[in-house]
Write a protein that holds these residues in place. Sequence first.
Motif, PDB file in Angstrom:
ATOM      1  N   ASP A  54      22.633  38.303  16.348  1.00 36.32           N
ATOM      2  CA  ASP A  54      21.825  38.664  17.197  1.00 36.32           C
ATOM      3  C   ASP A  54      21.221  37.427  17.962  1.00 36.32           C
ATOM      4  O   ASP A  54      20.986  36.428  17.538  1.00 36.32           O
ATOM      5  CB  ASP A  54      20.508  39.286  16.499  1.00 36.32           C
ATOM      6  N   LYS A  55      21.482  37.567  19.290  1.00 36.70           N
ATOM      7  CA  LYS A  55      20.923  36.464  20.201  1.00 36.70           C
ATOM      8  C   LYS A  55      19.699  36.506  20.975  1.00 36.70           C
ATOM      9  O   LYS A  55      19.220  35.688  22.098  1.00 36.70           O
ATOM     10  CB  LYS A  55      22.294  36.068  21.187  1.00 36.70           C
ATOM     11  N   SER A  56      18.835  37.597  20.791  1.00 40.40           N
ATOM     12  CA  SER A  56      17.650  37.787  21.617  1.00 40.40           C
ATOM     13  C   SER A  56      16.788  37.039  21.626  1.00 40.40           C
ATOM     14  O   SER A  56      16.162  36.364  22.562  1.00 40.40           O
ATOM     15  CB  SER A  56      17.195  39.315  21.396  1.00 40.40           C
ATOM     16  N   SER A  57      16.536  36.393  20.318  1.00 44.14           N
ATOM     17  CA  SER A  57      15.405  35.279  20.150  1.00 44.14           C
ATOM     18  C   SER A  57      15.941  34.047  20.764  1.00 44.14           C
ATOM     19  O   SER A  57      14.980  33.425  21.480  1.00 44.14           O
ATOM     20  CB  SER A  57      15.126  35.062  18.646  1.00 44.14           C
ATOM     21  N   LEU A  58      17.063  33.586  20.850  1.00 43.98           N
ATOM     22  CA  LEU A  58      17.410  32.449  21.266  1.00 43.98           C
ATOM     23  C   LEU A  58      17.533  32.642  22.912  1.00 43.98           C
ATOM     24  O   LEU A  58      16.875  31.831  23.596  1.00 43.98           O
ATOM     25  CB  LEU A  58      18.993  32.295  20.956  1.00 43.98           C
ATOM     26  N   GLN A  59      17.789  33.776  23.626  1.00 42.11           N
ATOM     27  CA  GLN A  59      17.735  33.964  24.740  1.00 42.11           C
ATOM     28  C   GLN A  59      16.305  33.857  25.249  1.00 42.11           C
ATOM     29  O   GLN A  59      15.982  33.565  26.465  1.00 42.11           O
ATOM     30  CB  GLN A  59      18.402  35.300  25.227  1.00 42.11           C
ATOM     31  N   SER A  60      15.466  34.530  24.707  1.00 39.82           N
ATOM     32  CA  SER A  60      13.842  34.465  24.928  1.00 39.82           C
ATOM     33  C   SER A  60      13.477  33.034  24.904  1.00 39.82           C
ATOM     34  O   SER A  60      12.518  32.566  25.810  1.00 39.82           O
ATOM     35  CB  SER A  60      13.105  35.569  24.167  1.00 39.82           C
ATOM     36  N   SER A  93      19.946  19.458  28.517  1.00 35.81           N
ATOM     37  CA  SER A  93      21.343  19.293  27.584  1.00 35.81           C
ATOM     38  C   SER A  93      21.384  20.602  26.659  1.00 35.81           C
ATOM     39  O   SER A  93      21.924  21.186  26.323  1.00 35.81           O
ATOM     40  CB  SER A  93      21.683  17.969  27.000  1.00 35.81           C
ATOM     41  N   ALA A  94      19.893  20.420  26.002  1.00 40.79           N
ATOM     42  CA  ALA A  94      19.707  21.276  24.809  1.00 40.79           C
ATOM     43  C   ALA A  94      19.604  22.588  25.381  1.00 40.79           C
ATOM     44  O   ALA A  94      20.258  23.658  24.782  1.00 40.79           O
ATOM     45  CB  ALA A  94      18.427  21.191  24.186  1.00 40.79           C
ATOM     46  N   VAL A  95      19.255  23.158  26.457  1.00 42.77           N
ATOM     47  CA  VAL A  95      19.023  24.253  27.024  1.00 42.77           C
ATOM     48  C   VAL A  95      20.739  24.760  27.388  1.00 42.77           C
ATOM     49  O   VAL A  95      21.091  26.098  27.127  1.00 42.77           O
ATOM     50  CB  VAL A  95      18.185  24.448  28.455  1.00 42.77           C
ATOM     51  N   SER A  96      21.378  23.882  27.891  1.00 40.27           N
ATOM     52  CA  SER A  96      22.966  24.353  28.254  1.00 40.27           C
ATOM     53  C   SER A  96      23.573  24.750  26.837  1.00 40.27           C
ATOM     54  O   SER A  96      24.432  25.504  26.907  1.00 40.27           O
ATOM     55  CB  SER A  96      23.282  23.118  28.890  1.00 40.27           C
ATOM     56  N   SER A  97      23.409  23.679  25.923  1.00 43.50           N
ATOM     57  CA  SER A  97      23.929  24.042  24.574  1.00 43.50           C
ATOM     58  C   SER A  97      23.628  25.491  23.985  1.00 43.50           C
ATOM     59  O   SER A  97      24.373  26.136  23.559  1.00 43.50           O
ATOM     60  CB  SER A  97      23.529  23.009  23.506  1.00 43.50           C
ATOM     61  N   ALA A  98      22.071  25.822  24.078  1.00 41.48           N
ATOM     62  CA  ALA A  98      21.823  26.853  23.656  1.00 41.48           C
ATOM     63  C   ALA A  98      22.666  28.063  24.378  1.00 41.48           C
ATOM     64  O   ALA A  98      22.700  29.304  23.899  1.00 41.48           O
ATOM     65  CB  ALA A  98      20.269  27.305  23.672  1.00 41.48           C
ATOM     66  N   GLN A  99      22.574  28.105  25.824  1.00 44.36           N
ATOM     67  CA  GLN A  99      23.252  29.116  26.807  1.00 44.36           C
ATOM     68  C   GLN A  99      24.530  29.289  26.411  1.00 44.36           C
ATOM     69  O   GLN A  99      25.163  30.474  26.408  1.00 44.36           O
ATOM     70  CB  GLN A  99      22.972  28.858  28.198  1.00 44.36           C
ATOM     71  N   TYR A 100      25.127  28.198  26.139  1.00 42.64           N
ATOM     72  CA  TYR A 100      26.790  28.284  25.628  1.00 42.64           C
ATOM     73  C   TYR A 100      26.983  29.088  24.355  1.00 42.64           C
ATOM     74  O   TYR A 100      27.749  30.099  24.134  1.00 42.64           O
ATOM     75  CB  TYR A 100      27.152  27.077  25.574  1.00 42.64           C
ATOM     76  N   VAL A 101      25.806  29.263  23.597  1.00 40.68           N
ATOM     77  CA  VAL A 101      25.746  29.761  22.299  1.00 40.68           C
ATOM     78  C   VAL A 101      25.747  31.348  22.693  1.00 40.68           C
ATOM     79  O   VAL A 101      26.280  32.290  22.102  1.00 40.68           O
ATOM     80  CB  VAL A 101      24.883  29.355  21.320  1.00 40.68           C
ATOM     81  N   VAL A 102      24.710  31.662  23.549  1.00 40.07           N
ATOM     82  CA  VAL A 102      24.510  33.044  24.126  1.00 40.07           C
ATOM     83  C   VAL A 102      25.671  33.382  24.634  1.00 40.07           C
ATOM     84  O   VAL A 102      25.914  34.790  24.467  1.00 40.07           O
ATOM     85  CB  VAL A 102      23.233  32.711  24.787  1.00 40.07           C
ATOM     86  N   ILE A 158      23.861  30.769  15.958  1.00 36.78           N
ATOM     87  CA  ILE A 158      22.397  31.168  16.777  1.00 36.78           C
ATOM     88  C   ILE A 158      21.194  30.443  16.080  1.00 36.78           C
ATOM     89  O   ILE A 158      20.228  30.056  17.023  1.00 36.78           O
ATOM     90  CB  ILE A 158      22.505  32.542  16.659  1.00 36.78           C
ATOM     91  N   THR A 159      21.259  30.528  15.051  1.00 35.00           N
ATOM     92  CA  THR A 159      19.983  29.949  14.116  1.00 35.00           C
ATOM     93  C   THR A 159      19.958  28.173  14.253  1.00 35.00           C
ATOM     94  O   THR A 159      18.773  27.842  14.735  1.00 35.00           O
ATOM     95  CB  THR A 159      20.029  30.035  12.632  1.00 35.00           C
TER      96      THR A 159
END
Length: 636
Positions: A374-380, A415-424, A434-435
């Motif tokens: 579930d990626k909702s928390s990461l996207q938020s 950079s951290a945001v880009s890496s997180a968006q890649y996971v999403v 995701i965690t």
Amino acid sequence: MKNKVFSTFMATAITATLIVPVSTANATSNDVSLNHSVQIDGQVAAAKTKGQNVTITSIANDKVRTSNGQFKISKSLKPLLNTSNNAALANAEATIVVKNGEITSITSLTLTKGGTKNKALDLDGGDAQIAGSLTVNADYVKVQNVTIEDELIVTNRVKKAITIDDVAIGDTIIFRPLLTKNNNWLNVSLKDIKSPNIYLKRTKVSVTSDKTISKVDIVGKVTAFEVTANVDKLTIDVEKDFTLYGKGTIEQVVVKQGAKVALNSGHLINKVQVDDKKASVTLPVLNKTELSNLVASPPYVAVSVYGYDISVTEKWTTQAERTTFESAVSSARAVVNNSYASQEQVNNAITQYKNALNVYRTVQKNGTKYVYGDKSSLQSMINSVQYVKVSSNNGNDVASYEPWTTQSEKDALTSAVSSAQYVVNNYYATQSDITNAISNLNYAITMYKNAQKYGTYQYNADRSSLFSLINSVQYVTVSVNGSELSYNVVWTTQSEKDALVSAVSYAQGIANNSSSSQSDISYAYSYLYNAISTYRSNYKSGVNYNHWHYVDKSWLTSLINSVQYVKVSENGDGSDIPYYELWTTEREKRSLEKVVQHAQSVASNAYASAYDVTDAINKLDKAIDIYKDAQRSGTQ
């Protein structure tokens, strides 16, 4: 070394003898062979005496005044026999070797003068050598920077304290017994002495050393000894009862003789050998804390044949590999439960367990069963990110009411945001991916906020930035639980929206007030900026509860199982906890227990959402870090 020194003494003594005048009868004798025989006998006698016994009275002008007259000082002894040691050497008894009126060697030295509790009497040898023994016969003496060829002897006149600093001792430090029965502890401080040996005939001696002591021999009527240091070997050969005090590591204790021998001090004793079968020996309390913690919760993983039934985020082994590790765990637990186990056995069990654990981890493999995350928390969290201004002039180009960072600090978050968006965006991202992305982005946001500083440029009540911030506010859909909203619709509760509406209203009032100061505007800007950040952090995605889907809780369960508590200090300061164990207060432990209970309820809830699981993981991970930071070593 001793043979070489002795040979030097022989040569010196023989040379000195040759210049001593012989008797008149011998001088006038025509019997050359008899003359030669007398001279040789005199040489041997002089060599055996090693010099003359004197009492030092004073030192001045590179000369020593003694009970036998005045002597010059050889170059090698000038660091020892100099005016700075006048007080320490006053009335000192010495055996000296003299050549041509010059003292070339000291074969024994006895100090008779002492200091006080507040000021010790210093003897600084300046790296000179005493070619024999040094005896200390007075209290509060500090001996330093000297090489002693034989023993350093501490007599019964030393009753309070002695310090031995940077002294090379060829043989042994000997403590002679007291003649009285009632005596106080003698405090002995050893500093920078490499591998000293101690021969102890005196009771109640307390030794501290910053270096490992090679050997301690305790003999005779000694009933108590304290050592705060590491010791290679301690031998007890006493007539009656004996008690050991102090702390440190003792590799081996040998009890040759004694009645009741108490070794249950604060030491870590690796091996005890009892030669006297009649002796009643109380063994030390073993330190099993590390071993107990290791076997309390072994990190087992799932068992499978091929891993088809195991999630890709989980590890597995075969049953045979699991059984091998279980055997090592059982062996270690047997040592924990064995009240007769030695510290050496405990240490070996720790080593064997860790070796088995390394092998067990080596053979672990990831499963092949895929589980969607579930990626909702990461996207938020990504949506909540707000950047501030970048300054290239240390904030001098940014208004005093606006926060700023350097470009590199902003780039780190970007950079951290880009890496997180890649996971999403990754369709195959697992819950573990995701965690980890949530944890990494949360850390990057925290570091970015900590790096923010307010500018130093002063505007004349400039409201433009505040107006701009007010105009940037955008509200999302309001819902109670998001059940009526599609998964791609972002929402908050009404109360979360109301909090931002209130902040906007306050900021608007400050912006519209012509009397607002620059300080008022700066505060309003900061207040609204934080409210926007809080509002965005509360973003949630819609949920369709009519279609239940599986939520992976393995990561949460694993985190719960990893929790390990340490001892609680009833006193609240660790004074009731041994120095080798960790502790926290009851309140610190309860704080973690509450978070664990919440996480357990989420793990047990069949209807818990992926958001609930992720939120529980983040809270528990943070609580564990706080609990570990609160742990301290005991002081008992």
